[in-house]
Design a protein around this motif. Structure first.
Motif, PDB file in Angstrom:
ATOM      1  N   LEU A   5     -25.158  25.584  23.496  1.00  0.00           N
ATOM      2  CA  LEU A   5     -24.018  25.265  22.886  1.00  0.00           C
ATOM      3  C   LEU A   5     -22.908  26.014  23.157  1.00  0.00           C
ATOM      4  O   LEU A   5     -21.813  25.680  23.107  1.00  0.00           O
ATOM      5  CB  LEU A   5     -24.011  25.215  21.389  1.00  0.00           C
ATOM      6  N   VAL A   6     -23.259  27.182  23.430  1.00  0.00           N
ATOM      7  CA  VAL A   6     -22.228  28.267  23.820  1.00  0.00           C
ATOM      8  C   VAL A   6     -21.734  28.256  25.163  1.00  0.00           C
ATOM      9  O   VAL A   6     -20.677  29.087  25.567  1.00  0.00           O
ATOM     10  CB  VAL A   6     -22.561  29.612  23.240  1.00  0.00           C
ATOM     11  N   VAL A   7     -22.421  27.248  26.010  1.00  0.00           N
ATOM     12  CA  VAL A   7     -21.674  27.229  27.422  1.00  0.00           C
ATOM     13  C   VAL A   7     -20.156  27.095  27.545  1.00  0.00           C
ATOM     14  O   VAL A   7     -19.361  27.714  28.240  1.00  0.00           O
ATOM     15  CB  VAL A   7     -22.443  25.893  28.130  1.00  0.00           C
ATOM     16  N   GLY A   8     -19.751  26.159  26.439  1.00  0.00           N
ATOM     17  CA  GLY A   8     -18.314  26.081  26.570  1.00  0.00           C
ATOM     18  C   GLY A   8     -17.319  27.138  26.403  1.00  0.00           C
ATOM     19  O   GLY A   8     -16.422  27.702  26.639  1.00  0.00           O
ATOM     20  N   LEU A   9     -17.867  28.069  25.326  1.00  0.00           N
ATOM     21  CA  LEU A   9     -17.253  29.367  24.975  1.00  0.00           C
ATOM     22  C   LEU A   9     -17.395  30.203  26.092  1.00  0.00           C
ATOM     23  O   LEU A   9     -16.471  31.141  26.647  1.00  0.00           O
ATOM     24  CB  LEU A   9     -17.879  29.761  23.837  1.00  0.00           C
ATOM     25  N   LEU A  10     -18.440  30.154  26.772  1.00  0.00           N
ATOM     26  CA  LEU A  10     -18.574  31.097  28.034  1.00  0.00           C
ATOM     27  C   LEU A  10     -17.556  30.613  29.024  1.00  0.00           C
ATOM     28  O   LEU A  10     -17.091  31.520  29.742  1.00  0.00           O
ATOM     29  CB  LEU A  10     -19.926  31.054  28.470  1.00  0.00           C
ATOM     30  N   LEU A  11     -17.445  29.587  29.373  1.00  0.00           N
ATOM     31  CA  LEU A  11     -16.386  28.924  30.354  1.00  0.00           C
ATOM     32  C   LEU A  11     -14.960  29.478  29.891  1.00  0.00           C
ATOM     33  O   LEU A  11     -14.037  29.866  30.469  1.00  0.00           O
ATOM     34  CB  LEU A  11     -16.291  27.339  30.168  1.00  0.00           C
ATOM     35  N   LEU A  51     -24.001  13.191  28.067  1.00  0.00           N
ATOM     36  CA  LEU A  51     -22.825  12.801  27.326  1.00  0.00           C
ATOM     37  C   LEU A  51     -23.033  13.507  26.041  1.00  0.00           C
ATOM     38  O   LEU A  51     -21.654  14.055  25.675  1.00  0.00           O
ATOM     39  CB  LEU A  51     -22.894  11.159  27.221  1.00  0.00           C
ATOM     40  N   LEU A  52     -23.922  13.684  25.225  1.00  0.00           N
ATOM     41  CA  LEU A  52     -24.177  14.163  24.223  1.00  0.00           C
ATOM     42  C   LEU A  52     -23.533  15.783  24.269  1.00  0.00           C
ATOM     43  O   LEU A  52     -22.679  16.383  23.352  1.00  0.00           O
ATOM     44  CB  LEU A  52     -25.488  14.116  23.425  1.00  0.00           C
ATOM     45  N   PHE A  53     -23.974  16.488  25.202  1.00  0.00           N
ATOM     46  CA  PHE A  53     -23.679  17.952  25.614  1.00  0.00           C
ATOM     47  C   PHE A  53     -22.311  18.093  25.933  1.00  0.00           C
ATOM     48  O   PHE A  53     -21.617  18.864  25.358  1.00  0.00           O
ATOM     49  CB  PHE A  53     -24.523  18.496  26.702  1.00  0.00           C
ATOM     50  N   ARG A  54     -21.651  16.826  26.566  1.00  0.00           N
ATOM     51  CA  ARG A  54     -20.209  17.131  26.829  1.00  0.00           C
ATOM     52  C   ARG A  54     -19.581  16.938  25.464  1.00  0.00           C
ATOM     53  O   ARG A  54     -18.522  17.525  25.419  1.00  0.00           O
ATOM     54  CB  ARG A  54     -19.690  16.002  27.843  1.00  0.00           C
ATOM     55  N   ARG A  55     -19.912  16.001  24.695  1.00  0.00           N
ATOM     56  CA  ARG A  55     -19.132  15.930  23.424  1.00  0.00           C
ATOM     57  C   ARG A  55     -19.190  17.022  22.517  1.00  0.00           C
ATOM     58  O   ARG A  55     -18.420  17.424  21.889  1.00  0.00           O
ATOM     59  CB  ARG A  55     -19.806  14.585  22.734  1.00  0.00           C
ATOM     60  N   LEU A  56     -20.395  17.958  22.560  1.00  0.00           N
ATOM     61  CA  LEU A  56     -20.775  19.067  21.887  1.00  0.00           C
ATOM     62  C   LEU A  56     -19.726  20.029  22.575  1.00  0.00           C
ATOM     63  O   LEU A  56     -18.972  21.060  21.556  1.00  0.00           O
ATOM     64  CB  LEU A  56     -22.043  19.307  21.751  1.00  0.00           C
ATOM     65  N   ARG A 110     -16.940  19.704  23.959  1.00  0.00           N
ATOM     66  CA  ARG A 110     -15.640  19.558  23.667  1.00  0.00           C
ATOM     67  C   ARG A 110     -15.167  19.809  22.132  1.00  0.00           C
ATOM     68  O   ARG A 110     -14.195  20.286  21.715  1.00  0.00           O
ATOM     69  CB  ARG A 110     -15.243  18.297  24.093  1.00  0.00           C
ATOM     70  N   TYR A 111     -16.046  19.535  21.329  1.00  0.00           N
ATOM     71  CA  TYR A 111     -16.072  19.640  20.070  1.00  0.00           C
ATOM     72  C   TYR A 111     -15.914  21.119  19.508  1.00  0.00           C
ATOM     73  O   TYR A 111     -15.039  21.640  18.762  1.00  0.00           O
ATOM     74  CB  TYR A 111     -17.247  19.167  19.141  1.00  0.00           C
ATOM     75  N   LEU A 112     -16.922  21.841  20.196  1.00  0.00           N
ATOM     76  CA  LEU A 112     -16.659  23.368  20.110  1.00  0.00           C
ATOM     77  C   LEU A 112     -15.568  23.991  20.421  1.00  0.00           C
ATOM     78  O   LEU A 112     -14.956  24.996  19.801  1.00  0.00           O
ATOM     79  CB  LEU A 112     -17.950  24.091  20.771  1.00  0.00           C
ATOM     80  N   LEU A 113     -15.061  23.591  21.614  1.00  0.00           N
ATOM     81  CA  LEU A 113     -13.774  23.894  22.080  1.00  0.00           C
ATOM     82  C   LEU A 113     -12.688  23.578  21.320  1.00  0.00           C
ATOM     83  O   LEU A 113     -11.612  24.134  20.775  1.00  0.00           O
ATOM     84  CB  LEU A 113     -13.561  23.464  23.698  1.00  0.00           C
TER      85      LEU A 113
END
Length: 379
Positions: free
Chosen positions: A100-106, A2-7, A9-12
């Motif tokens: 942390l940069v997984v969201g940016l990679l997506l 859950l923490l990872f998902r929040r992070l 979303r926050y980074l996105l």
């Protein structure tokens, strides 16, 4: 989890607003750069038609603006987190920067897929319409066929030549269509011709076949030699009869590609792949198709390679919005120059096509990956 998902979303949330802003800004600037050199020739055109023409340019400029906007978003979003020491706090919490940069990679993967999809299904039709509409707006009539007068225009495995065109009806005048098959030449002459949805229709035509190989045959009779040299010369009994020449071509595509307006190629990725491998096209046309194909692919994949370059730059140097904006311009300018120079060298045969068009991605991707591993403290 859950923490990872929040992070993520926050980074996105930190990166998406500058990404959308950069996409709007850079695609708009690209459209302006295309319009300004042609502005003197479209003065007085109704504003609604101009806006329609501008909108047709957007798909192609969006493909080019996606990697630029991504770099801008990463430098601005991640740079702000680094400046506010939020990345340090995240690392202290046991979460690595790489995770942390997984969201940016997506986001980069989505941008690359979007660029490929636009290049395959949207950009070709838009580019064809851009070229055709420009000549109609600038000349006041027709669709640009007048720009092809006395040119050798490839249509399928034929070559088209005409001496004039009626701008009111787009009727070609004094037409010649020819095709070489080894040493055998087929020439179709026509008084006039018009493009139809199914192909090119020739009126008042005649067909001549010339077999150059017959010149080497051991024949002593002059009449027989001429008969072998010209085995066929057909003309219909009535001038009202017409001949439909079918081939894989489109009038708008021909105008966009060969009218000399400086517009982007109007072929899709799959069409470029087919043309690059087609044995019916000459080497020059195959080579050009291969160069453009690699450029289209390299532009979309640049979303991933420029992400690698932007991540360490955002952590190390992007301490303010102004610096982030400047770094994004420098990074994308370096990539664009390498891409353009690589295309130039590939077109002239100095380097292999794949190397010339992919060198910019490889260089920036490798540099970014090195900085990411060696110079960032967030591991």
């Amino acid at each position: 989890m859950l923490l990872f998902r929040r992070l993520d979303r926050y980074l996105l949330r930190e990166s998406l607003p500058p990404f959308l802003f950069g996409l709007s800004l850079f695609s708009g600037l690209a459209v302006v750069s295309l319009v300004l050199p042609r502005l003197p020739w479209i003065v007085g055109v109704p504003i609604l038609e101009l806006l329609q023409w501008f909108s047709l340019m957007l798909p192609g400029t969006l493909v080019q603006a996606l990697p630029v906007a991504l770099v801008f978003a990463v430098l601005l979003g991640v740079g702000r987190l680094a400046t506010a020491n939020e990345l340090v706090a995240i690392q202290i919490g046991g979460i690595s920067f790489r995770r942390l940069v997984v969201g940016l990679l997506l986001l980069a993967l989505v941008s690359a897929a979007l660029g490929l999809a636009l290049s395959e299904w949207v950009v070709p039709g838009a580019n064809r319409a851009v070229g055709t509409m420009y000549w109609r707006l600038s000349s006041g009539s027709g669709g640009g066929l007048f720009r092809l007068i006395r040119h050798e225009v490839p249509i399928g495995n034929f070559t088209l030549h005409f001496e004039g065109v009626d701008r009111r009806t787009d009727t070609l005048q004094e037409v010649r269509v020819q095709r070489w098959e080894g040493k055998r030449l087929t020439v179709l002459f026509a008084d006039h011709a018009v493009f139809e949805e199914a192909g090119l229709r020739l009126f008042d035509y005649e067909v001549v076949i010339i077999d150059v190989a017959a010149l080497g045959a051991p024949v002593t009779d002059a009449a027989e030699r001429i008969g072998n040299l010209v085995p066929a010369h057909n003309r219909p009994g009535s001038a009202d009869q017409s001949l439909l020449l079918t081939a894989d071509f489109d009038l708008d595509e021909i105008i966009a590609r060969f009218s000399g307006g400086g517009f982007d190629d109007s072929r899709s990725i799959s069409r470029l792949w087919a043309d690059a491998r087609s044995s019916e096209l000459g080497f020059n046309h195959q080579h050009r198709a291969l160069v453009i194909l690699h450029r289209r692919l390299a532009e979309s994949v640049a979303n991933l390679t420029l992400l690698l370059a932007a991540l360490p730059l955002s952590v190390l140097y992007a301490r303010s919005r102004g610096v982030a904006f400047g770094l994004s311009l420098v990074a994308t300018l370096v990539w664009y120059l390498l891409l353009t120079l690589g295309q130039l060298f590939a077109q002239t045969g100095v380097v292999p096509v794949w190397f010339g068009l992919w060198f910019g991605n490889l260089a920036l991707g490798a540099s970014g990956f090195y900085l990411f591993l060696r110079r960032t403290r967030f591991r």
